[in-house]
Scaffold this motif. Structure first.
Motif, PDB file in Angstrom:
ATOM      1  N   PRO A 443      46.589  43.007  96.117  1.00 37.46           N
ATOM      2  CA  PRO A 443      46.358  44.200  95.832  1.00 37.46           C
ATOM      3  C   PRO A 443      47.797  45.168  96.628  1.00 37.46           C
ATOM      4  CG  PRO A 443      44.991  43.030  96.678  1.00 37.46           C
ATOM      5  CD  PRO A 443      46.237  41.779  95.886  1.00 37.46           C
ATOM      6  N   VAL A 444      48.802  44.688  97.587  1.00 40.46           N
ATOM      7  CA  VAL A 444      49.404  45.127  98.365  1.00 40.46           C
ATOM      8  C   VAL A 444      50.731  44.758  98.219  1.00 40.46           C
ATOM      9  CG1 VAL A 444      47.490  45.298  99.327  1.00 40.46           C
ATOM     10  CG2 VAL A 444      48.874  43.366  99.778  1.00 40.46           C
ATOM     11  N   SER A 445      50.901  44.264  96.677  1.00 38.91           N
ATOM     12  CA  SER A 445      52.273  44.166  96.905  1.00 38.91           C
ATOM     13  C   SER A 445      53.281  44.689  97.138  1.00 38.91           C
ATOM     14  CB  SER A 445      52.468  42.936  95.369  1.00 38.91           C
ATOM     15  OG  SER A 445      52.400  43.477  94.456  1.00 38.91           O
ATOM     16  N   ALA A 446      52.264  45.792  95.918  1.00 41.60           N
ATOM     17  CA  ALA A 446      53.787  46.934  95.942  1.00 41.60           C
ATOM     18  C   ALA A 446      54.181  48.473  96.986  1.00 41.60           C
ATOM     19  CB  ALA A 446      54.119  47.711  94.950  1.00 41.60           C
ATOM     20  N   LEU A 447      53.405  48.011  98.447  1.00 37.79           N
ATOM     21  CA  LEU A 447      52.920  48.787  99.194  1.00 37.79           C
ATOM     22  C   LEU A 447      54.583  48.708 100.466  1.00 37.79           C
ATOM     23  CD1 LEU A 447      49.425  48.825  99.207  1.00 37.79           C
ATOM     24  CD2 LEU A 447      50.775  50.273  97.814  1.00 37.79           C
ATOM     25  N   ASP A 448      54.471  49.611 101.493  1.00 39.76           N
ATOM     26  CA  ASP A 448      55.327  50.068 102.131  1.00 39.76           C
ATOM     27  C   ASP A 448      53.872  48.880 102.996  1.00 39.76           C
ATOM     28  OD1 ASP A 448      57.269  51.271 101.040  1.00 39.76           O
ATOM     29  OD2 ASP A 448      55.773  53.524 101.688  1.00 39.76           O
ATOM     30  N   MET A 449      54.823  48.424 104.145  1.00 41.42           N
ATOM     31  CA  MET A 449      53.801  47.579 105.265  1.00 41.42           C
ATOM     32  C   MET A 449      53.053  48.159 106.282  1.00 41.42           C
ATOM     33  SD  MET A 449      55.457  44.530 105.638  1.00 41.42           S
ATOM     34  CE  MET A 449      56.629  43.804 104.258  1.00 41.42           C
ATOM     35  N   THR A 450      53.156  49.841 106.163  1.00 41.39           N
ATOM     36  CA  THR A 450      52.180  50.019 107.142  1.00 41.39           C
ATOM     37  C   THR A 450      50.458  50.550 106.059  1.00 41.39           C
ATOM     38  OG1 THR A 450      53.309  52.326 106.724  1.00 41.39           O
ATOM     39  CG2 THR A 450      53.532  51.908 108.639  1.00 41.39           C
ATOM     40  N   ILE A 451      51.397  50.804 103.993  1.00 41.17           N
ATOM     41  CA  ILE A 451      50.057  50.665 103.984  1.00 41.17           C
ATOM     42  C   ILE A 451      49.502  50.003 103.779  1.00 41.17           C
ATOM     43  CG2 ILE A 451      49.636  51.990 101.918  1.00 41.17           C
ATOM     44  CD1 ILE A 451      50.281  54.330 103.624  1.00 41.17           C
ATOM     45  N   GLN A 452      50.286  48.416 103.584  1.00 38.65           N
ATOM     46  CA  GLN A 452      49.897  47.012 103.550  1.00 38.65           C
ATOM     47  C   GLN A 452      49.160  46.902 104.049  1.00 38.65           C
ATOM     48  OE1 GLN A 452      51.219  43.452 103.731  1.00 38.65           O
ATOM     49  NE2 GLN A 452      51.985  43.854 101.471  1.00 38.65           N
ATOM     50  N   ALA A 453      49.118  48.113 105.611  1.00 39.89           N
ATOM     51  CA  ALA A 453      48.328  47.127 107.019  1.00 39.89           C
ATOM     52  C   ALA A 453      47.033  48.196 106.576  1.00 39.89           C
ATOM     53  CB  ALA A 453      49.270  47.181 107.395  1.00 39.89           C
ATOM     54  N   GLN A 454      47.147  49.328 106.338  1.00 36.20           N
ATOM     55  CA  GLN A 454      45.819  50.138 106.103  1.00 36.20           C
ATOM     56  C   GLN A 454      44.999  49.179 105.332  1.00 36.20           C
ATOM     57  OE1 GLN A 454      47.401  53.132 105.372  1.00 36.20           O
ATOM     58  NE2 GLN A 454      48.440  54.029 107.905  1.00 36.20           N
ATOM     59  N   VAL A 455      45.785  49.240 103.800  1.00 36.04           N
ATOM     60  CA  VAL A 455      44.957  48.763 102.861  1.00 36.04           C
ATOM     61  C   VAL A 455      43.929  47.642 103.458  1.00 36.04           C
ATOM     62  CG1 VAL A 455      44.333  47.724 100.147  1.00 36.04           C
ATOM     63  CG2 VAL A 455      46.176  49.951 101.113  1.00 36.04           C
ATOM     64  N   LEU A 456      44.982  46.505 103.662  1.00 30.52           N
ATOM     65  CA  LEU A 456      44.294  45.218 103.808  1.00 30.52           C
ATOM     66  C   LEU A 456      43.120  45.082 105.088  1.00 30.52           C
ATOM     67  CD1 LEU A 456      47.226  42.674 104.533  1.00 30.52           C
ATOM     68  CD2 LEU A 456      45.715  42.969 102.719  1.00 30.52           C
ATOM     69  N   LYS A 457      43.691  45.992 105.797  1.00 30.14           N
ATOM     70  CA  LYS A 457      41.663  46.237 107.139  1.00 30.14           C
ATOM     71  C   LYS A 457      41.151  47.039 106.412  1.00 30.14           C
ATOM     72  CE  LYS A 457      45.633  46.372 111.549  1.00 30.14           C
ATOM     73  NZ  LYS A 457      45.725  47.348 112.539  1.00 30.14           N
ATOM     74  N   LEU A 458      41.217  47.882 105.819  1.00 28.69           N
ATOM     75  CA  LEU A 458      40.163  48.701 104.680  1.00 28.69           C
ATOM     76  C   LEU A 458      39.336  47.299 104.186  1.00 28.69           C
ATOM     77  CD1 LEU A 458      38.949  50.896 103.783  1.00 28.69           C
ATOM     78  CD2 LEU A 458      40.363  50.909 101.802  1.00 28.69           C
ATOM     79  N   PHE A 459      40.535  46.909 103.462  1.00 29.54           N
ATOM     80  CA  PHE A 459      39.709  45.372 102.159  1.00 29.54           C
ATOM     81  C   PHE A 459      38.736  44.647 103.295  1.00 29.54           C
ATOM     82  CE2 PHE A 459      39.391  41.971  99.571  1.00 29.54           C
ATOM     83  CZ  PHE A 459      38.904  42.465  98.225  1.00 29.54           C
ATOM     84  N   GLU A 460      39.317  44.270 104.468  1.00 26.94           N
ATOM     85  CA  GLU A 460      38.901  43.153 105.064  1.00 26.94           C
ATOM     86  C   GLU A 460      36.925  44.401 105.943  1.00 26.94           C
ATOM     87  OE1 GLU A 460      41.397  40.710 108.025  1.00 26.94           O
ATOM     88  OE2 GLU A 460      42.514  42.152 107.790  1.00 26.94           O
ATOM     89  N   ARG A 461      37.323  45.266 105.732  1.00 28.11           N
ATOM     90  CA  ARG A 461      36.289  45.723 106.973  1.00 28.11           C
ATOM     91  C   ARG A 461      34.913  46.584 105.311  1.00 28.11           C
ATOM     92  NH1 ARG A 461      34.933  51.103 106.601  1.00 28.11           N
ATOM     93  NH2 ARG A 461      36.899  52.427 106.138  1.00 28.11           N
ATOM     94  N   LEU A 462      35.502  46.425 104.246  1.00 34.36           N
ATOM     95  CA  LEU A 462      34.579  46.817 103.454  1.00 34.36           C
ATOM     96  C   LEU A 462      33.946  45.380 103.194  1.00 34.36           C
ATOM     97  CD1 LEU A 462      36.464  49.295 101.358  1.00 34.36           C
ATOM     98  CD2 LEU A 462      34.760  49.555 101.775  1.00 34.36           C
ATOM     99  N   GLN A 463      34.840  44.102 103.359  1.00 34.21           N
ATOM    100  CA  GLN A 463      33.769  43.098 102.357  1.00 34.21           C
ATOM    101  C   GLN A 463      32.804  42.453 104.038  1.00 34.21           C
ATOM    102  OE1 GLN A 463      36.773  39.139 103.177  1.00 34.21           O
ATOM    103  NE2 GLN A 463      35.543  38.215 101.099  1.00 34.21           N
ATOM    104  N   LEU A 464      33.208  42.766 104.707  1.00 35.12           N
ATOM    105  CA  LEU A 464      32.489  42.368 106.546  1.00 35.12           C
ATOM    106  C   LEU A 464      31.254  43.329 105.867  1.00 35.12           C
ATOM    107  CD1 LEU A 464      34.596  42.250 109.132  1.00 35.12           C
ATOM    108  CD2 LEU A 464      33.375  40.350 107.649  1.00 35.12           C
ATOM    109  N   GLN A 465      31.323  44.618 105.443  1.00 36.49           N
ATOM    110  CA  GLN A 465      30.734  45.815 105.192  1.00 36.49           C
ATOM    111  C   GLN A 465      29.729  45.131 104.685  1.00 36.49           C
ATOM    112  OE1 GLN A 465      31.051  49.774 105.462  1.00 36.49           O
ATOM    113  NE2 GLN A 465      28.960  50.296 104.401  1.00 36.49           N
ATOM    114  N   TYR A 466      30.349  44.957 102.989  1.00 39.68           N
ATOM    115  CA  TYR A 466      28.951  44.464 101.858  1.00 39.68           C
ATOM    116  C   TYR A 466      29.051  43.315 101.274  1.00 39.68           C
ATOM    117  CZ  TYR A 466      29.893  50.005 100.945  1.00 39.68           C
ATOM    118  OH  TYR A 466      29.776  51.858 101.142  1.00 39.68           O
ATOM    119  N   GLY A 467      29.850  42.307 102.169  1.00 37.31           N
ATOM    120  CA  GLY A 467      29.293  40.385 101.675  1.00 37.31           C
ATOM    121  C   GLY A 467      29.495  40.241 100.590  1.00 37.31           C
ATOM    122  N   PHE A 468      30.689  41.138  99.789  1.00 39.70           N
ATOM    123  CA  PHE A 468      31.631  40.178  98.404  1.00 39.70           C
ATOM    124  C   PHE A 468      31.898  39.093  98.702  1.00 39.70           C
ATOM    125  CE2 PHE A 468      33.792  43.907  99.744  1.00 39.70           C
ATOM    126  CZ  PHE A 468      35.113  43.366  98.889  1.00 39.70           C
ATOM    127  N   ALA A 469      32.016  38.305  97.962  1.00 39.91           N
ATOM    128  CA  ALA A 469      33.498  36.864  97.572  1.00 39.91           C
ATOM    129  C   ALA A 469      34.072  37.893  96.940  1.00 39.91           C
ATOM    130  CB  ALA A 469      32.122  36.024  96.692  1.00 39.91           C
TER     131      ALA A 469
END
Length: 535
Positions: A443-469
């Motif tokens: 999901p982040v292989s083609a993104l710049d470092m700053t954008i990649q960091a934002q997307v990874l943090k977003l993904f972690e936050r959404l997983q904690l919020q919704y609890g998906f595997a």
């Protein structure tokens, strides 16, 4: 001695005079390895193409001076510039499949440059091409010479492109994101080959990249660009260890890093499990025979608990993506079982499993329908929610867009957004139904470092919020180290090692795992965010 001097370079859009590169100056010494880093849109590629005189249509060099090997490029004719390309300056492009002609054999494309710049017979040209193919560690140079680009993997095509450029022994090699789409091992092999060839021929290298790990491993100096302007320049150690400018510090701090702890250990019954899973593909039908088939996944056992992130890593062709798609039942299996909440869903049309599973694709642009607006794309998975009124659907879409930081963009088209924004759309579309199981494929292989960091943090936050595997498929070990609870290492369709994130990264047991980790260029950070280059 200076090989390339760029002074006060300015590049504009021809139509409206918008500035793409503004007053950029730098120099490349003979035998030096200089990295140009920055986010997408920073002007890195435009500056490099200006050196070759290959700016895309719509852009023009509006000012500045470029001197290459003592020659002022503003004073040379188009014919003289063509003579410089190849023997004096060569370029390896980001996507070799685009720069290699699919209708012409590899050998013919390699021979073209030698034929234009050197007076050699066909036999000698062929011999030099075969020698260079062998030099870049291609096993069967004779077969490769007569084959076509589509017959090879991305890593092989990049080797072919590198061999073609280095045949003419250029004094300056420009490498534009040469390994962005490659797995860790192939990336290391290609870059080591490039550095080895450059040293053998005394070639200077201008590396364009957003990967600071590669900068730490290969470059002697670095230049940081932002929105067409030069932010900072210095030795690699200075840029990475003690950056002076806030933007450079932000780039370094955006690199993925391991958190203090992972989420809770797997508890109770797994949400999704596979046993002895096998996926095979039939061989290609020839005139009188069929080629031997391929076993892409061979006897995989895997459990994923609710709320857990299991990362799958491995080289290209290891079976990572095939495993993920098979677990979602998007491709047929040839053996084994898939269970969801204890039920076997391998060969049945299980509506609950279908509605509870989602996929985040590697390339959001190709997976988003260009004829649908952002709001429509995010709303599409809600069509199957029973008794959902239109007003409630719109409210859920607006809430999800706000969750992923795209509030107010529901009426936009995908092409109007950046790569990072499109990846957020892909995540929003996957999460809006509140699924139980998500497969995230690179999901982040083609993104710049700053954008990649934002997307990874977003993904972690959404997983904690919704609890998906989550099954997180990636060749980016830094991203895996940040998000994974457990790591599965695949090679040749089999799992060769699996364990907790800390066990795999700190105490790897299998030789292949050790090779993957050794190949990954990383920057480690301590608690005070001080960088230490490794690898």
């Amino acid at each position: 001695m200076t090989l390339l001097s760029v002074e006060n370079l300015r590049i504009e859009v021809s139509a409206n005079k918008a500035v793409i590169v503004d007053d950029v100056s730098f120099a490349v010494e003979r035998g030096e390895f200089l990295a140009v880093v920055g986010e997408s849109g920073s002007g890195k590629t435009a500056a490099a193409r200006a050196v070759l005189g290959l700016l895309p249509s719509g852009l023009r060099k509006a000012g500045g001076r470029i001197v290459l090997d003592g020659i002022d490029l503003a004073k040379v004719s188009a014919r003289q510039m063509r003579a410089l390309r190849g023997p004096t300056v060569g370029m390896v492009f980001q996507e070799p499949m685009v720069s290699l002609n699919p209708a012409i054999s590899v050998g013919a494309q390699m021979a073209e440059g030698l034929g234009l710049h050197e007076r050699l017979g066909k036999r000698e040209i062929r011999g030099r091409c075969l020698d260079m193919l062998a030099r870049v560690q291609i096993r069967d140079p004779e077969r490769t010479f007569d084959a076509y680009p589509h017959e090879f993997s991305g890593g092989m095509r990049q080797r072919i492109m590198l061999a073609s450029v280095m045949l003419l022994k250029p004094k300056l090699l420009i490498a534009d994101e040469p390994t962005t789409a490659l797995d860790t091992l192939t990336q290391r092999e290609v870059l080591d080959l490039m550095v080895g060839l450059a040293r053998d021929h005394g070639t200077s290298v201008l590396l364009i990249t957003h990967n600071l790990g590669l900068v730490s491993r290969y470059a002697q100096r670095a230049l940081v660009l932002r929105q067409g302007k030069m932010v900072e320049t210095g030795t690699t150690r200075q840029i990475l260890f003690s950056p002076q400018q806030a933007y450079t510090r932000r780039l370094v701090e955006a690199l993925p890093r391991r958190g203090a702890t992972t989420k809770a250990q797997q508890v109770g019954e797994p949400l999704v499990s596979v046993r002895d899973l096998k996926v095979g593909f039939a061989g290609r039908q020839r005139l009188f025979r069929r080629d031997t088939g391929v076993s892409a996944v061979n006897g995989v056992d895997l459990d994923i608990a609710a709320g857990e992130t299991v990362a799958v890593v491995g080289g290209s062709g290891s079976g990572k993506t095939t495993l993920g798609r098979a677990m979602l039942r998007l491709i047929p299996t040839s053996g084994g079982a898939i269970r969801f909440r204890g039920r076997d869903v391998t060969a049945t049309t299980d509506r609950e499993f279908r509605l509870a599973s989602q996929l985040v694709f590697q390339d959001p642009y190709s997976s988003l329908d260009p004829r649908m607006r952002v709001g429509e794309l995010v709303a599409e998975p809600l069509r199957h929610v029973p008794h959902l009124a239109a007003g409630e659907r719109d409210r859920r879409v607006e809430a999800m867009l706000e969750e992923v930081g795209l509030a107010g963009l529901g009426k936009r088209w995908p092409h109007e957004l950046s790569g990072g924004q499109r990846q957020r759309i892909a995540i929003a579309r996957a999460i809006v139904r509140e699924p139980a199981f998500v497969v995230a494929d690179e999901p982040v292989s083609a993104l710049d470092m700053t954008i990649q960091a934002q997307v990874l943090k977003l993904f972690e936050r959404l997983q904690l919020q919704y609890g998906f595997a989550c099954l997180f498929i990636s060749h980016d070990l830094a991203a895996v180290e940040q998000v994974a609870d457990r790591v599965v290492v695949m090679q040749g369709g089999r799992i060769v090692e699996q364990g907790s994130r800390d066990d795999i990264f700190d105490r790897p047991q299998h030789d292949y795992t050790k090779a993957l980790l050794a190949a990954a260029p990383v920057l480690d950070f301590d608690g005070a965010a001080t960088a230490r280059a490794s690898g």
